[in-house]
Design an enzyme around this catalytic site. Sequence first.
Site, PDB file in Angstrom:
ATOM      1  N   GLY A   1       0.343  -2.561   6.012  1.00  0.00           N
ATOM      2  CA  GLY A   1       0.481  -3.857   6.589  1.00  0.00           C
ATOM      3  C   GLY A   1      -1.020  -4.432   6.762  1.00  0.00           C
ATOM      4  O   GLY A   1      -1.651  -4.164   5.874  1.00  0.00           O
ATOM      5  N   HIS A   2      -0.918  -5.448   7.504  1.00  0.00           N
ATOM      6  CA  HIS A   2      -2.055  -6.483   7.481  1.00  0.00           C
ATOM      7  C   HIS A   2      -3.463  -5.408   8.104  1.00  0.00           C
ATOM      8  O   HIS A   2      -3.376  -5.249   9.280  1.00  0.00           O
ATOM      9  CB  HIS A   2      -1.891  -7.701   8.330  1.00  0.00           C
ATOM     10  CG  HIS A   2      -2.916  -8.585   8.398  1.00  0.00           C
ATOM     11  ND1 HIS A   2      -3.371  -8.934   9.418  1.00  0.00           N
ATOM     12  CD2 HIS A   2      -3.607  -9.224   7.373  1.00  0.00           C
ATOM     13  CE1 HIS A   2      -4.545  -9.874   9.325  1.00  0.00           C
ATOM     14  NE2 HIS A   2      -4.667 -10.035   8.092  1.00  0.00           N
TER      15      HIS A   2
ATOM     16  N   ARG B   1     -14.411  -6.581   1.085  1.00  0.00           N
ATOM     17  CA  ARG B   1     -13.485  -6.602   2.234  1.00  0.00           C
ATOM     18  C   ARG B   1     -12.896  -5.242   2.135  1.00  0.00           C
ATOM     19  O   ARG B   1     -12.372  -4.659   1.023  1.00  0.00           O
ATOM     20  CB  ARG B   1     -12.497  -7.754   2.121  1.00  0.00           C
ATOM     21  CG  ARG B   1     -11.492  -7.486   3.256  1.00  0.00           C
ATOM     22  CD  ARG B   1     -10.114  -6.594   2.763  1.00  0.00           C
ATOM     23  NE  ARG B   1      -9.074  -6.815   3.861  1.00  0.00           N
ATOM     24  CZ  ARG B   1      -8.157  -6.097   3.752  1.00  0.00           C
ATOM     25  NH1 ARG B   1      -7.800  -5.048   3.032  1.00  0.00           N
ATOM     26  NH2 ARG B   1      -7.106  -6.181   4.748  1.00  0.00           N
ATOM     27  N   VAL B   2     -12.909  -4.321   3.408  1.00  0.00           N
ATOM     28  CA  VAL B   2     -12.162  -3.215   3.343  1.00  0.00           C
ATOM     29  C   VAL B   2     -11.174  -3.245   4.526  1.00  0.00           C
ATOM     30  O   VAL B   2     -11.778  -3.645   5.663  1.00  0.00           O
ATOM     31  CB  VAL B   2     -13.090  -1.881   3.482  1.00  0.00           C
ATOM     32  CG1 VAL B   2     -12.453  -0.773   3.689  1.00  0.00           C
ATOM     33  CG2 VAL B   2     -14.056  -1.810   2.494  1.00  0.00           C
TER      34      VAL B   2
ATOM     35  N   THR C   1       0.759  -1.260  -0.124  1.00  0.00           N
ATOM     36  CA  THR C   1      -0.009   0.134   0.013  1.00  0.00           C
ATOM     37  C   THR C   1       0.823   1.134   0.106  1.00  0.00           C
ATOM     38  O   THR C   1       1.938   1.190   0.303  1.00  0.00           O
ATOM     39  CB  THR C   1      -1.013  -0.101   1.394  1.00  0.00           C
ATOM     40  OG1 THR C   1      -1.940  -1.041   0.953  1.00  0.00           O
ATOM     41  CG2 THR C   1      -1.480   1.285   1.892  1.00  0.00           C
TER      42      THR C   1
ATOM     43  N   ASP D   1      -7.667  -1.614   6.859  1.00  0.00           N
ATOM     44  CA  ASP D   1      -7.642  -0.323   7.649  1.00  0.00           C
ATOM     45  C   ASP D   1      -7.357   0.874   6.866  1.00  0.00           C
ATOM     46  O   ASP D   1      -7.840   2.038   7.405  1.00  0.00           O
ATOM     47  CB  ASP D   1      -6.190  -0.326   8.321  1.00  0.00           C
ATOM     48  CG  ASP D   1      -4.970  -0.762   7.484  1.00  0.00           C
ATOM     49  OD1 ASP D   1      -5.084  -1.611   6.535  1.00  0.00           O
ATOM     50  OD2 ASP D   1      -4.133   0.027   7.495  1.00  0.00           O
TER      51      ASP D   1
END
Length: 332
Positions: A225-226, A201-202, A173, A204
């Site tokens: 990140g995740h 799906r969204v 990202t 952070d």
Amino acid sequence: MSTNVEPAIIVHGGAVVFPGDKKDKASEGTKKAASKGYHVLTKGGSALDAVQAAICVLEDNPAFDAGTGSPLTSEGDIEMDAVIMDGRTLNTGAVAAVKNVKNPIVLARMVMDQTQHCLLVGQGANKFADEQNVPKEPNENLITEENKEKLEKYKNSYGEAAENDFSARDHDTVGAVAIDKEGNIAFGTSTGGITNKRPGRVGDSPIAGIGGYADNNVGGISCTGHGESITRVALAYDIISLMKYSNKSTQEAADYALAKMKEKLRNAKANLEAGVIGIGKDGNPVYSFKTKQMAWAWAKNGKLHNGVNFGENNTYTITTDANGEYKFDKDE
Ligand code: ASP
């Protein structure tokens, strides 16, 4: 309002392990984006404009998981998320699960500037884009062969469902935080999410307070990140709170919040991979990551700094050639 602030910008291109020649592409890409944003700032432009300009450069670069080069959903499509925030007013605009736009960060800025809302999703976000006459860029032009192969490989090794897999994948990202000459701080983050995500799906990234935050009185943060890990601890606002209420520096707050996230989520459905960039109200850019690599670059005082590997920190003097292309002369 102060007008003597030394402007600065920091960008990231994800916290991940970059395979093959992607490390070099990510390194070059972040340098170009930081230089672009810095150029806006040195000409007297706002932190918001610098963040938007830098993120457009990153979105247009297929080396990163945002805009062109976004990873594919389990159905082989692209759904993109982006957010921008003005630390002067705390106004924020975001889009999520949007399709067929080249630069979701521009649409996020329009949500902030043209509506009374903070976040528009899916069809509503695309309807708004049409109303604003944002040119359509068909998803197929944003999809790369590399990402088609990645989805294929992912499905072959993990199976169609992969519901319980939280292994690290494409956390590249992009994000930016800037402070302008007037001391205004802004942040932006943009992503296509993660490979094989469910449609809808969204993570952070587009949520102010989670994927980033900006407040002139404290500082600005952008996360990567995740998404499911970052969301569980509201990472960006956790860092802002540590700066605001515990008097920690941006670096201390970022390091501490990332370490605490790992500890708190050790039993959660999460891979705990994350990295952040930030600029405090002191104007100092910082980064922190819990992955092997994170592509980052920051510019201040006519110098550009960048790195990808842990501990890597190169310094360059920024110049432009006759065609206006950025050049980076490495300092010895
Ligand atoms: N945080 C993003 C997401 O989970 C992925 C990334 O940072 O690359 O959607």
